[in-house]
Design a protein around this motif. Structure first.
Motif, PDB file in Angstrom:
ATOM      1  N   ARG A 167      47.101  27.464  43.134  1.00  0.00           N
ATOM      2  CA  ARG A 167      47.178  28.333  42.067  1.00  0.00           C
ATOM      3  C   ARG A 167      45.635  29.386  42.263  1.00  0.00           C
ATOM      4  O   ARG A 167      45.773  30.089  41.392  1.00  0.00           O
ATOM      5  N   ARG A 168      45.900  29.169  43.208  1.00  0.00           N
ATOM      6  CA  ARG A 168      45.426  30.236  44.015  1.00  0.00           C
ATOM      7  C   ARG A 168      44.082  30.584  42.945  1.00  0.00           C
ATOM      8  O   ARG A 168      44.308  32.436  43.221  1.00  0.00           O
ATOM      9  N   ALA A 169      42.698  29.879  42.617  1.00  0.00           N
ATOM     10  CA  ALA A 169      41.970  30.892  41.727  1.00  0.00           C
ATOM     11  C   ALA A 169      41.777  31.908  42.609  1.00  0.00           C
ATOM     12  O   ALA A 169      41.335  32.918  41.673  1.00  0.00           O
ATOM     13  N   TRP A 170      41.414  31.930  43.878  1.00  0.00           N
ATOM     14  CA  TRP A 170      40.621  33.454  44.806  1.00  0.00           C
ATOM     15  C   TRP A 170      41.994  34.162  44.243  1.00  0.00           C
ATOM     16  O   TRP A 170      40.708  35.678  44.336  1.00  0.00           O
ATOM     17  N   GLU A 171      42.962  34.441  44.272  1.00  0.00           N
ATOM     18  CA  GLU A 171      42.978  36.076  43.693  1.00  0.00           C
ATOM     19  C   GLU A 171      43.513  36.297  42.364  1.00  0.00           C
ATOM     20  O   GLU A 171      42.588  37.458  42.065  1.00  0.00           O
ATOM     21  N   GLU A 172      42.014  35.394  41.464  1.00  0.00           N
ATOM     22  CA  GLU A 172      42.191  35.881  40.207  1.00  0.00           C
ATOM     23  C   GLU A 172      40.369  36.753  40.400  1.00  0.00           C
ATOM     24  O   GLU A 172      40.111  37.430  39.453  1.00  0.00           O
ATOM     25  N   TRP A 173      39.725  36.261  41.133  1.00  0.00           N
ATOM     26  CA  TRP A 173      38.820  35.921  41.116  1.00  0.00           C
ATOM     27  C   TRP A 173      38.189  37.434  41.485  1.00  0.00           C
ATOM     28  O   TRP A 173      37.672  38.238  41.903  1.00  0.00           O
ATOM     29  N   ALA A 174      39.510  37.646  43.071  1.00  0.00           N
ATOM     30  CA  ALA A 174      39.600  38.976  43.406  1.00  0.00           C
ATOM     31  C   ALA A 174      40.102  40.080  42.441  1.00  0.00           C
ATOM     32  O   ALA A 174      39.735  41.517  42.729  1.00  0.00           O
ATOM     33  N   ALA A 175      40.775  39.410  41.718  1.00  0.00           N
ATOM     34  CA  ALA A 175      41.096  40.841  40.863  1.00  0.00           C
ATOM     35  C   ALA A 175      40.626  41.161  40.167  1.00  0.00           C
ATOM     36  O   ALA A 175      40.853  41.954  39.326  1.00  0.00           O
ATOM     37  N   ASP A 176      39.259  40.168  39.681  1.00  0.00           N
ATOM     38  CA  ASP A 176      38.144  40.396  37.929  1.00  0.00           C
ATOM     39  C   ASP A 176      36.924  40.900  39.082  1.00  0.00           C
ATOM     40  O   ASP A 176      36.442  39.377  39.106  1.00  0.00           O
ATOM     41  N   ALA A 177      37.015  41.845  39.252  1.00  0.00           N
ATOM     42  CA  ALA A 177      35.861  42.005  40.150  1.00  0.00           C
ATOM     43  C   ALA A 177      34.433  42.728  39.333  1.00  0.00           C
ATOM     44  O   ALA A 177      33.190  43.695  40.229  1.00  0.00           O
ATOM     45  N   ALA A 178      34.576  43.039  37.991  1.00  0.00           N
ATOM     46  CA  ALA A 178      33.968  43.712  36.834  1.00  0.00           C
ATOM     47  C   ALA A 178      33.098  43.435  36.832  1.00  0.00           C
ATOM     48  O   ALA A 178      32.768  42.410  36.579  1.00  0.00           O
ATOM     49  N   GLN A 179      31.842  44.084  37.016  1.00  0.00           N
ATOM     50  CA  GLN A 179      30.253  43.768  36.204  1.00  0.00           C
ATOM     51  C   GLN A 179      30.463  43.184  35.060  1.00  0.00           C
ATOM     52  O   GLN A 179      30.842  43.102  34.145  1.00  0.00           O
ATOM     53  N   VAL A 180      29.090  42.330  35.031  1.00  0.00           N
ATOM     54  CA  VAL A 180      28.866  41.657  33.868  1.00  0.00           C
ATOM     55  C   VAL A 180      27.506  41.363  33.542  1.00  0.00           C
ATOM     56  O   VAL A 180      26.294  41.170  34.780  1.00  0.00           O
ATOM     57  N   VAL A 181      26.838  42.860  32.523  1.00  0.00           N
ATOM     58  CA  VAL A 181      25.754  42.710  32.250  1.00  0.00           C
ATOM     59  C   VAL A 181      25.110  42.077  31.203  1.00  0.00           C
ATOM     60  O   VAL A 181      25.836  41.362  29.709  1.00  0.00           O
ATOM     61  N   LEU A 182      23.922  40.846  31.270  1.00  0.00           N
ATOM     62  CA  LEU A 182      23.492  40.020  29.842  1.00  0.00           C
ATOM     63  C   LEU A 182      22.373  40.215  30.050  1.00  0.00           C
ATOM     64  O   LEU A 182      21.367  40.563  31.086  1.00  0.00           O
ATOM     65  N   ASP A 183      22.047  40.115  28.399  1.00  0.00           N
ATOM     66  CA  ASP A 183      20.821  40.581  28.656  1.00  0.00           C
ATOM     67  C   ASP A 183      19.905  38.812  27.886  1.00  0.00           C
ATOM     68  O   ASP A 183      20.353  39.000  26.772  1.00  0.00           O
ATOM     69  N   ILE A 184      19.557  38.112  29.166  1.00  0.00           N
ATOM     70  CA  ILE A 184      18.083  37.240  28.917  1.00  0.00           C
ATOM     71  C   ILE A 184      16.919  37.425  28.541  1.00  0.00           C
ATOM     72  O   ILE A 184      16.915  37.694  29.026  1.00  0.00           O
ATOM     73  N   PRO A 185      16.818  36.234  27.462  1.00  0.00           N
ATOM     74  CA  PRO A 185      15.453  35.603  27.294  1.00  0.00           C
ATOM     75  C   PRO A 185      14.753  36.084  28.371  1.00  0.00           C
ATOM     76  O   PRO A 185      14.427  34.694  29.330  1.00  0.00           O
ATOM     77  N   GLY A 186      13.380  36.266  28.476  1.00  0.00           N
ATOM     78  CA  GLY A 186      12.691  35.801  29.435  1.00  0.00           C
ATOM     79  C   GLY A 186      12.984  36.816  31.408  1.00  0.00           C
ATOM     80  O   GLY A 186      12.079  36.972  31.989  1.00  0.00           O
ATOM     81  N   ASN A 187      14.233  37.433  30.784  1.00  0.00           N
ATOM     82  CA  ASN A 187      14.770  38.151  32.198  1.00  0.00           C
ATOM     83  C   ASN A 187      14.796  39.733  31.973  1.00  0.00           C
ATOM     84  O   ASN A 187      14.544  40.206  33.134  1.00  0.00           O
ATOM     85  N   GLY A 188      15.345  40.132  30.866  1.00  0.00           N
ATOM     86  CA  GLY A 188      15.902  41.125  30.082  1.00  0.00           C
ATOM     87  C   GLY A 188      17.077  41.395  31.230  1.00  0.00           C
ATOM     88  O   GLY A 188      17.869  40.502  30.949  1.00  0.00           O
ATOM     89  N   PRO A 189      17.665  42.396  30.862  1.00  0.00           N
ATOM     90  CA  PRO A 189      19.286  42.435  31.522  1.00  0.00           C
ATOM     91  C   PRO A 189      19.421  42.345  32.306  1.00  0.00           C
ATOM     92  O   PRO A 189      18.453  42.539  33.817  1.00  0.00           O
ATOM     93  N   VAL A 190      20.841  42.006  32.813  1.00  0.00           N
ATOM     94  CA  VAL A 190      20.724  40.964  34.569  1.00  0.00           C
ATOM     95  C   VAL A 190      22.699  41.420  34.753  1.00  0.00           C
ATOM     96  O   VAL A 190      23.075  41.255  33.784  1.00  0.00           O
ATOM     97  N   GLU A 191      22.538  42.122  36.130  1.00  0.00           N
ATOM     98  CA  GLU A 191      23.966  42.569  36.485  1.00  0.00           C
ATOM     99  C   GLU A 191      24.610  41.577  37.013  1.00  0.00           C
ATOM    100  O   GLU A 191      23.455  42.041  38.348  1.00  0.00           O
ATOM    101  N   GLN A 192      25.763  41.407  37.061  1.00  0.00           N
ATOM    102  CA  GLN A 192      26.484  40.286  38.088  1.00  0.00           C
ATOM    103  C   GLN A 192      27.704  41.058  38.253  1.00  0.00           C
ATOM    104  O   GLN A 192      28.409  40.821  38.238  1.00  0.00           O
ATOM    105  N   ARG A 193      27.847  40.752  39.263  1.00  0.00           N
ATOM    106  CA  ARG A 193      29.188  41.511  40.478  1.00  0.00           C
ATOM    107  C   ARG A 193      29.875  39.747  41.580  1.00  0.00           C
ATOM    108  O   ARG A 193      28.768  39.528  41.866  1.00  0.00           O
ATOM    109  N   ARG A 194      30.796  39.951  41.072  1.00  0.00           N
ATOM    110  CA  ARG A 194      31.251  38.940  41.889  1.00  0.00           C
ATOM    111  C   ARG A 194      32.201  39.666  43.356  1.00  0.00           C
ATOM    112  O   ARG A 194      33.176  40.361  42.188  1.00  0.00           O
ATOM    113  N   GLU A 195      32.505  39.486  44.460  1.00  0.00           N
ATOM    114  CA  GLU A 195      33.565  39.554  45.405  1.00  0.00           C
ATOM    115  C   GLU A 195      33.946  38.595  46.124  1.00  0.00           C
ATOM    116  O   GLU A 195      32.620  37.728  46.910  1.00  0.00           O
ATOM    117  N   VAL A 196      34.902  38.345  46.550  1.00  0.00           N
ATOM    118  CA  VAL A 196      36.596  36.882  47.308  1.00  0.00           C
ATOM    119  C   VAL A 196      35.254  38.026  48.371  1.00  0.00           C
ATOM    120  O   VAL A 196      36.324  39.393  49.262  1.00  0.00           O
TER     121      VAL A 196
END
Length: 242
Positions: A143-172
């Motif tokens: 299924r070559r999941a890594w190709e989907e991961w590489a294509a979906d490199a957009a940042q995600v920002v969540l407002d997490i209780p006790g931590n505030g806003p946190v940004e996550q990025r993933r890159e292959v």
């Protein structure tokens, strides 16, 4: 050593928020029911989501993980102290006489060498009762999941209780099959702290996994689909034979 995404205290504290709804875990509860398992070992239990569900269903549960920060999160959720938490891995768990061992979240892929994988299988084997079951999942290489991961490199920002806003990025970062490496970068926007976590996974084919199970004292009873991810993963249902 476990990856920072599990072992760094700040990353462990936000792991559940980014991991999302774990509706995949109900399938393992159904499997535990199907196999009549009362005593369950959760290998690579992480922050304890499945272990807690199993305990809430009335089972005796042991959760083991090498990431102390994740175990601290898991323990904090276990307010009634129903679960035995072990800091270590499958090779450090004593003989439990467990009816069932489970390994979710594609933990099977973190064992990069044949020796590490064999030692894990042997550790689980020793923790099971005779004819006890071992159930785990792993991504299908085709299924070559890594190709989907590489294509979906957009940042995600969540407002997490006790931590505030946190940004996550993933890159292959590297694809050298059967190994795939990637990096998670977290930015804690409340104070500007940046923490990275580098990971490598091994993608084993079905035949390779089945052969390794047989070589380490298991019989493969079934290879199923992950109900929430059809066509993407194998779910191996195996039985200790010796």
């Amino acid at each position: 050593m476990p990856d920072a995404i599990f072992a760094h205290p700040r990353l462990a504290a936000v792991y559940d928020a980014f991991d999302g709804d774990r509706d995949d875990l109900t399938a393992y509860l159904r499997i535990a029911d199907e196999l009549g398992a009362d005593r369950v070992l959760d290998v690579g239990c992480g922050t304890g989501c499945l272990a807690l569900l199993l305990a809430e269903s009335g089972r005796t549960v042991v959760g083991v993980d090498p990431a102390e920060a994740s175990l601290e999160i898991a323990t904090s959720k276990d307010r009634l102290g129903r679960i035995t938490w072990v800091h270590g891995d499958a090779t450090t768990v004593p003989a439990l006489g467990a009816d069932l061992a489970v390994m979710t979240g594609n933990v099977a892929q973190v064992f990069l060498t044949d020796d590490d994988w064999a030692r894990t299988l042997q550790g689980v084997h020793a923790a099971l009762r005779p004819r006890g079951h071992f159930v785990f999942e792993t991504r299908r290489p085709e299924r070559r999941a890594w190709e989907e991961w590489a294509a979906d490199a957009a940042q995600v920002v969540l407002d997490i209780p006790g931590n505030g806003p946190v940004e996550q990025r993933r890159e292959v970062t590297d694809v050298s099959l059967p190994f795939v490496s990637f990096r998670h970068t977290y930015r804690f926007l409340s104070d500007g702290t940046v923490v990275t976590s580098d990971s490598t996974l091994r993608f084993r084919g079905r035949d390779e996994v089945e052969s390794s199970l047989v070589a380490n004292g298991y019989r493969v009873l079934d290879v199923r689909e992950a109900p929430d991810r059809p066509g993407r993963e194998f779910v191996f249902v195996s039985e200790r034979t010796t």
